[in-house]
Design a protein around this motif. Structure first.
Motif: not given
Length: 882
Positions: A92-101, A263-264, A270-274
């Motif tokens: 997982l790329p960094g942003v995807l890893r941060n927003v997923t559980g 994650r809710t 900013g994360r949506a664009r990435t």
């Protein structure tokens, strides 16, 4: 002593000019609060829409399929299943890893298994091995499933132990110890013997884990064939051993899923664009991974983020223009206050210069006074804006505020440069009438340059179109147009006053003539409110126009989607349904239609959809449905169908397995029709085309306060048993469009921008009136000697301000109404209207009444200031010799 000597003039200036300094400080404070709070609130609205768009069901899944022994060799046990989950997580790329559980692995049988036996409706079941589910359930009856596969998995007679949900077992009549026999459709496999060893219930039914696993908790209904037959469907939980036993059949297919829950509230703008870019790279990484069967990435995030980014680009464009205009209005008011302070200081500076003060000393005095009023107020405003906590602070807010403060200090320096000639000449100052002033060559060049830059900005803006987004050029163009129009109005303003002068001289009274004469004797700084009011009116007009276009476009889009107030549909309806629907309370009109699939023309080209409907009756019953043109013979063709049929104006014969061949000759074109998917190839023909035995598949219903429950009952009675049913209500579709957080943000920002712009415009008028009240008092005192009474002085106050108000507000309002057309593709609201084009519309009655109320408030302010500074004792105003 020297320090006190230097502080003396500075303190005296501050003491004598406390009123304009206080006004400048208050205006700076308000501007700073708005500069911090409004962009922060807008950014917070964007983040809320991003979070709402992603929602709670936007899981990221890595999905793979394997059969029999290949499945077991690749994933033999829970350890291997967990190891693969860790591998996918590391990719997982960094942003995807941060927003997923954490990953939630599962293995499910891919095929549909039917439960043997006689039941009121068919029953289907599949098997699911989910290590995570076992930790979230409690056994309410029986015991957990514990399978110990034999050395020959998949052999006949083996019994697989499973658990099912208590609600599912109750609905199906199962209990602990029940034995079932399952056969897989389309697979030459022996029956699977199952024993339910236990019933379970979730420990926490509200756990987000269960939102994507409904079949693990209860039975659902699924359509299992083209005839619309429904079957009860459920899922049985098994363990690692049960999975191994099922995989003993080499023909049995399994679906492996590694689910990463989003994650809710973790996705912001900013994360949506990435994330949109990270998903593509993650798909490539998963597909290129070796060592396991082929896997793909499956997620609704792509479509959700595309929809969000489309709304975001539109919002940033239209709101950026409104907020930039609002900032320009606030900056204009501050510049006006600073300029009026410089005018008040000019006699003092001239006297100090005549007594030998250097320009550096004067700059220190004026700059110090300006900084004393502006800097602390700006700091306090920033602090107040942060304390309001309307959203994440934006760096552009502080940059714009710092630039504005520097501009105010530079303006104070320009006031000092006027005294470089020395002497007392500047103390008195020559009269600078607008009607008599002649612009210099330098000003002519600057005016032409401003017009050229504004026109060039519009051309570049229209060329970039929807890709502009938050480009600063998008926000700057309306301000440039407003400034250019303000310059043109200032050019034409003196000529209007000159033309009105001779007409008023012929009147019987002197009030109008004197008021117009005083209006023409405003200085350039006194005329600055004209530009400020013009920009404020432009912001209000633009906001009201786009807001009205959005509301009207969403209403039209809801009609275009549904086709009426209610649309009911099924695979086939009894012809008597039309009369029954018309008898429902609240229904005023019903138009039946029939959609026939797989219609082909000569040579059997690609299939199209034929919609049979009485077009004249439909247009009469639903005039509000857009994009439904008239046709002489009731036959229309879509662009896609026209390209397939290639009939032109010729008659072609269309046929289908469901209807007899019929002639078709289109006399009109349409891009869409209610009930047909956008972009589909379709034709519209008269309802009677399909013969006397025709039956409707859709009903378009019109009415007010329709009894929808009664309509659903009519549909249930008229639809074939087991057939799919659909009821669409227009108000629900409209509610889905209007309740998007971004839509609320757009409406709220437009409203606030119009109100705040109007308040700043009124402050500009009030500031000019208060500062010029003393000079006006002297003029009125002279006129009082000549017989002017108080009532006429009130009329005089209104006459003085009327030309500026009418010219500025009229020009600005017209510019605001035209801005959506001028900016063209930038104001594209289709992302808010389900792809339906929302054309420009005039503002509603509320906006017009608001404009009139602002004009009345400006007039009331003029009367209030005139009354507050009215001096009945002429000796207090006139000096000896007057």
């Amino acid at each position: 002593m020297r320090r006190a000597l230097h502080a003396g003039p500075w303190l005296r200036l501050a003491r004598t000019q406390w009123a304009p300094l206080a006004a400048l400080a208050v205006l700076t404070l308000l501007t700073a609060v708005l500069a911090v709070a409004v962009p922060a609130a807008t950014a917070a609205g964007y983040d809320r829409d991003a979070a709402a768009t992603v929602g709670t069901d936007s899981d990221l899944k890595v999905v793979g399929r394997a059969k029999g022994g290949g499945a077991v060799s690749a994933v033999p046990n829970e350890g291997a299943l967990t190891a693969n989950a860790f591998t996918w997580q590391q990719l997982l790329p960094g942003v995807l890893r941060n927003v997923t559980g954490p990953p939630e692995p599962s293995v499910t049988t891919s095929g549909t298994m039917g439960v043997a036996g006689e039941f009121p409706e068919p029953r289907n079941m599949n098997f699911d091995w989910e290590p995570g589910a076992e930790q979230r359930v409690g056994i309410v009856s029986g015991r957990p499933a514990m399978n110990r596969p034999s050395l020959n998995p998949g052999s006949a007679g083996q019994e697989i132990q499973v658990m099912v949900a208590e609600r599912f077992a109750t609905a199906m009549g199962y209990k602990a110890g029940t034995r079932l026999t399952l056969t897989e459709d389309g697979v030459p496999s022996p029956p699977v013997h199952v024993r339910i060893t236990g019933l379970y219930a979730p420990l926490n039914p509200r756990d987000a884990y269960w939102r994507s696993r409904v079949t693990l908790l209860q039975s659902t209904e699924r359509v299992i064939d083209r005839e619309g037959t429904k079957a009860a469907f459920g899922t049985a939980l098994t363990d690692n051993g049960g999975y191994t036993m099922l995989a003993g059949d080499a023909s049995r297919s399994f679906t492996f899923t590694w689910r990463f829950p989003v994650r809710t509230g973790s996705v912001d703008t900013g994360r949506a664009r990435t994330i949109a870019g990270d998903l593509d790279s993650y798909r490539t990484a998963v597909q290129g991974h070796a060592g396991l069967f082929a896997c793909t990435v499956d997620t609704p995030l792509t479509g959700q983020l595309d929809a969000f980014l489309g709304r975001l680009r539109t919002a940033q464009s239209v709101l950026g223009m409104a907020l930039a205009g609002l900032l320009a209005v606030a900056a204009g008011v501050l510049l006006l206050a600073c300029g009026l302070l410089a005018e008040r200081l000019r006699p003092f500076l001239g006297t100090m210069r005549a007594r030998g003060a250097s320009l550096r000393q004067l700059a220190g005095y004026v700059g110090g006074l300006t900084a004393l009023a502006v800097v602390p107020a700006a700091a306090a405003g920033c602090g107040a804006g942060l304390l309001l906590d309307t959203g994440p602070p934006q760096r552009t807010s502080f940059i714009a505020l710092a630039a504005l403060i520097l501009l105010l200090l530079a303006l104070s320096g320009a006031a000092v440069l006027r005294e470089r000639g020395g002497g007392l000449g500047s103390a008195g100052g020559a009269r600078a009438d607008l009607t008599a002033a002649r612009p210099s060559a330098r000003r002519l060049v600057l005016d032409v340059l401003l017009v050229v830059v504004a026109v060039a900005g519009v051309l570049v803006l229209r060329q970039r179109g929807q890709a502009s987004g938050d480009d600063p050029l998008v926000a700057a163009v309306p301000v440039l147009l407003g400034a250019a129009l303000g310059m043109l109005v200032l050019r034409g303003y003196p000529y209007l006053l000159r033309a009105a002068g001779p007409l008023l001289r012929r009147g019987c009274g002197a009030v109008w003539f004197v008021g117009l004469a005083r209006a023409s004797r405003q200085s350039v700084i006194g005329a600055l409110p004209l530009v400020i009011l013009l920009l404020a009116a432009a912001v209000a007009g633009f906001s009201a126009t786009v807001d009205a276009a959005l509301r009207h476009g969403q209403v039209r889009a809801s009609y275009s989607v549904v086709g009426g107030d209610v649309r009911i549909a099924s695979t086939g309806l009894d012809p008597s349904v039309v009369a029954k629907a018309r008898a429902v309370k609240g229904v005023t009109a019903v138009v039946p239609a029939r959609a026939v699939q797989q219609v082909t023309g000569p040579g059997e080209p690609a299939p199209i959809v034929a919609v049979g409907i009485d077009l004249d009756a439909y247009r009469k019953a639903f005039p509000g449905v857009p994009d439904v043109p008239d046709a002489a013979n009731g036959q229309l063709v879509s662009p896609g169908a026209a390209g397939i049929l290639e009939s032109g104006d010729k008659t072609v014969t269309l046929s289908s397995h469901f209807v007899d061949p019929f002639p078709f000759r289109p006399t009109g074109k349409t891009d869409r029709f209610p009930g047909v998917d956008p972009g589909a190839a379709f034709v519209v023909v008269p309802y009677k085309t399909f013969g006397s035995s025709n039956f409707p598949t859709e009903l378009f219903v019109r009415g007010d306060h329709i009894d929808v429950a009664a309509l659903r009952k009519v549909l249930d009675e008229a639809a074939p048993k087991g057939a799919a049913r659909d009821v669409q209500i227009r108000r629900d579709v409209l509610h889905g469009m209007t309740e998007v957080p971004m839509v609320h943000l757009v409406h709220r920002t437009f409203r606030n921008a119009a109100l705040i712009g109007g308040v700043f415009g009124l402050l500009a008028v009030l500031l000019v009136l208060v500062v010029g009240a003393r000079a006006r008092g002297r003029t009125v005192a002279h006129l009082r000697v000549l017989g002017l009474h108080r009532r006429q002085s009130r009329v005089l106050a209104l006459v003085e301000i009327t030309p500026v108000l009418l010219c500025a507000v009229a020009a600005g309002w017209v510019l605001g109404l035209l801005l959506p057309e001028i900016t063209g593709p930038v104001v594209d609201l289709r992302s808010y209207t389900s792809g339906f084009t929302a054309t420009g519309h005039t503002p509603g009655l509320a906006a017009v009444l608001g404009l009139l109320a602002a004009l009345l408030l400006a007039g009331a302010a003029a009367l209030a200031v005139d009354r507050a500074f009215d001096r009945p004792d002429l000796g207090d105003v006139l000096r000896t010799g007057d």
